[in-house]
Design an enzyme around this catalytic site. Structure first.
Site: not given
Ligand SMILES: [Mg+2]
Ligand SMILES: [Zn+2]
Length: 417
Positions: A7, A9
């Site tokens: 992922d 962020d």
């Molecule tokens: Mg995230």
């Protein structure tokens, strides 16, 4: 190819807010170091939801530029991300959405926990998803990993799993991306040894023509359930040590390819006991740590918890223990306040005690303590190693050793497999 999906962020970047340019990104420390570790054995692929596009705050091209800048940044330290996939959509329409962004206001299957981006990566790079990992900071990521069948790791950065959108429980939990990369590196190096040689005397006549590990539970051999469990936790190199009716096992599993793993077979010239069988396998064990299981255990043990425990304790061996209220024919083992094995009591106990399940995580150095020839691993080896870094990990997962027909029948009824 195996991949580690990241992922963006909250994993690579410190805030999980919206970013519309590279200069706003607050990159986590050590991401270059972490990705460099992963680059050795995996494709590294970012899978990210970027509804910032659907908000009209930036364009898809801007997102691509940000991703190129991230790669430029980490390449200075010798790391690289093989690909970025992002979802620019958002399912809800709001009145203040600018005209040019309205086309992104759709329900899609590329927004996580949808799996379309992973499916696309799989196709683009021919990725073996079942032997791949997904690292994320939110339950959305963990749910995505579950939906596609990857091993999941939650990092305690970003949301740290506190977004509470899905009940999904991660397979592993780590402090940050660097710890996650180190753990994946260790898991990738793990192998497994399963002891499948026993005659199963007490299981006659069921075992007259079938070795005990091939007895079916819910339509599949016990051994197949074990292999599926290992693969679920990212372990794909498996050695089977056998003797009795070994060919039946070999015929069923072959090289393991049909089960998503690699299997080698080690034939014992004569029954050597659990210690002797493991010693006999020594030359074939290439990894620093390995899982050892008896081939007659029906279990859904969360191996990840044991593996993480073993690595953090720097254990020579970790025994998975369960609390049993009648441990008559299991070895009772006592541990101290640091979970180190402090006393080997053995079989024949009637009161509630912690007993061995027949599942271990073992450091290869442990094998030096096993004599050549016939021996029992618990009674002849571990019982003489009190004071060495041997630990017990108490688990309340499901365990049933299929030692008797009665227990086999019970497992048929109650097993959660
Ligand atoms: Mg995230
Ligand atoms: Zn989408």
């Amino acid at each position: 190819m195996k991949a580690v999906f990241l992922d963006r962020d909250g994993v690579l970047t410190r805030k999980s807010d919206y970013f519309s340019s590279f200069n706003q990104l607050n990159l986590e420390d050590n991401i270059s170091e972490a990705i460099k570790i992963l680059n050795k054995n995996f494709l590294v692929i970012v899978i990210t939801n970027q509804p910032v596009v659907a908000r009209g705050l930036c364009t898809e091209k801007d997102i691509e530029n940000i991703h190129n800048r991230i790669n430029d940044f980490i390449s200075k330290k010798g790391a690289h991300i093989d690909a970025f996939y992002f979802c620019p959509h958002h399912p809800e329409m709001h009145e203040d959405v600018p005209e040019h962004a309205k086309k992104y206001r759709i329900s899609c299957n590329c927004r996580k926990p949808g799996t379309e981006l992973l499916e696309k990566a799989k196709k683009d790079f021919k990725i073996d998803l079942e032997n791949s990992f997904f690292v994320g900071d939110s339950t959305v990521d963990i749910q995505t990993a579950k939906n596609i069948g990857c091993t999941s790791l939650l990092v305690r950065t970003g949301y740290g799993g506190e977004d509470k959108k899905f009940p999904a429980e991660p397979d592993y939990t780590c402090d940050n991306i660097l710890e996650a990369a180190k753990l994946i590196d260790q898991i990738n190096d793990l192998s497994a040894v399963i002891l499948v040689g026993g005659r199963g005397e007490r299981m006659r006549p069921l075992t007259d023509n079938l070795p005990k590990p091939m007895l079916p539970i819910r339509g599949k051999p016990i051994l197949e359930h074990q292999i599926n469990l290992l693969r679920k936790y990212g372990i794909s190199n498996i050695a089977l040590c056998g003797h009795y009716l070994f060919q039946k096992i070999i015929d069923y599993f072959g090289d393991g390819g049909g089960f998503g793993v690699k299997i080698i077979y080690l034939d014992e010239p004569e029954p050597l006991g659990t210690g002797g069988a493991l010693k006999n396998a020594e030359h074939a064990i290439k990894s620093k740590n390995f899982i050892l299981m008896n081939g007659d255990i029906a279990t859904n043990v969360r191996l990840s918890k044991v593996i993480q425990f073993h690595i953090e304790k720097h254990a020579l061996a970790t025994l998975v223990l369960r609390v049993s209220d009648h441990p008559r024919d299991s070895d009772v083992i006592e541990i101290d306040e640091n979970c180190m094995v402090s006393n080997f009591v053995g079989k024949g106990q009637e009161e509630t005690r912690t007993a061995n399940t027949g599942i271990f995580v073992i450091n290869k150095d442990f094998l030096e303590f096993i004599p050549k020839g016939v021996s029992n691993l618990e009674k002849d080896v571990i019982s003489k190693m009190i004071g060495q870094p041997i630990f017990g990990f108490i688990s309340d997962d499901y365990f049933k050793d299929i030692g008797t027909i009665e227990r086999f029948n019970k497992a048929q009824e109650e097993s959660p497999l």
